[in-house]
Motif scaffolding. Structure first.
Motif, PDB file in Angstrom:
ATOM      1  N   ALA A   1       0.748  -1.226  -0.212  1.00 36.11           N
ATOM      2  CA  ALA A   1       0.149   0.019   0.031  1.00 36.11           C
ATOM      3  C   ALA A   1       0.696   1.212  -0.135  1.00 36.11           C
ATOM      4  N   ILE A   2       0.607   2.297  -0.932  1.00 36.89           N
ATOM      5  CA  ILE A   2       1.368   3.582  -1.105  1.00 36.89           C
ATOM      6  C   ILE A   2       0.334   4.588  -1.102  1.00 36.89           C
ATOM      7  N   ASP A   3       0.818   5.888  -0.916  1.00 36.59           N
ATOM      8  CA  ASP A   3      -0.062   6.934  -1.330  1.00 36.59           C
ATOM      9  C   ASP A   3       0.795   8.057  -1.937  1.00 36.59           C
ATOM     10  N   ASN A   4       2.099   7.916  -2.006  1.00 37.28           N
ATOM     11  CA  ASN A   4       2.889   9.039  -2.356  1.00 37.28           C
ATOM     12  C   ASN A   4       3.424   8.477  -3.874  1.00 37.28           C
ATOM     13  N   THR A   5       2.841   9.211  -5.062  1.00 39.29           N
ATOM     14  CA  THR A   5       3.391   9.068  -6.244  1.00 39.29           C
ATOM     15  C   THR A   5       3.866  10.127  -6.711  1.00 39.29           C
ATOM     16  N   ARG A   6       4.377  11.007  -5.978  1.00 38.75           N
ATOM     17  CA  ARG A   6       4.969  12.187  -6.540  1.00 38.75           C
ATOM     18  C   ARG A   6       6.335  12.238  -7.231  1.00 38.75           C
ATOM     19  N   LEU A   7       6.714  13.135  -8.067  1.00 35.67           N
ATOM     20  CA  LEU A   7       7.732  13.016  -8.931  1.00 35.67           C
ATOM     21  C   LEU A   7       9.102  13.153  -7.988  1.00 35.67           C
ATOM     22  N   GLU A   8       9.410  11.764  -7.544  1.00 40.73           N
ATOM     23  CA  GLU A   8      10.710  11.717  -6.663  1.00 40.73           C
ATOM     24  C   GLU A   8      11.351  10.528  -6.886  1.00 40.73           C
TER      25      GLU A   8
END
Length: 154
Positions: A119-126
């Motif tokens: 499970a994730i919630d961070n899909t920012r450009l990083e």
């Protein structure tokens, strides 16, 4: 098989797990490691002849805390293949990739396929994983290594 986008933060966890396994399993000729990235279709033909497949990917909107691990038989969550010839193959997820693999491989399609989802919630450009997702990825690496040891002992 590790899925994910390496420049979308926690979405890269499948690739992270794959890279860790490459270091641990470099001397194993009986294990294939496939970097599915975000372009799964090109790799599907490489699955032929494999008896067992383990996939690792991120899952968003699971309703569970970030870092929660799921292990499910692939057939329980696999989607039917899209018959659209214009399907954007670079955007195909693992469930669609397996559907196409099943169609392509026919009777050679392995019956033993399990999916590890994190499970994730961070899909920012990083390019960095969050600490909680990296820790979950490390757990999956250990689960897979334990799984391989148990298969080799039988």
């Amino acid at each position: 098989m590790g899925f994910g986008n390496p420049v979308r933060s926690d979405d890269a966890v499948g690739i992270y797990v794959l890279e860790c396994l490459k270091k641990q399993l470099a001397k194993r000729s009986d294990v294939s490691l496939f970097d599915m990235g975000t372009s799964a279709f090109e790799v599907l033909f490489g699955l032929k002849g494999h008896q067992r497949i383990l996939l690792v990917d991120a899952v968003v909107n699971s309703g569970e805390p970030v870092g929660t691990l799921f292990k499910v038989p692939a057939h329980e969550v696999m989607q039917a293949p899209q018959e659209d010839p214009m399907v954007f193959l670079h955007g195909m997820k693992w469930d669609q990739a397996l559907s196409y693999a099943k169609k392509i491989m026919g009777s050679d399609y392995p019956k033993d396929i399990h999916v590890y989802l994190i499970a994730i919630d961070n899909t920012r450009l990083e390019v960095e994983l969050s600490p909680v997702v990296e820790a979950a990825g490390n757990k999956v690496v250990n689960f897979i290594l334990d799984d391989l040891r148990s298969v080799c002992e039988t």
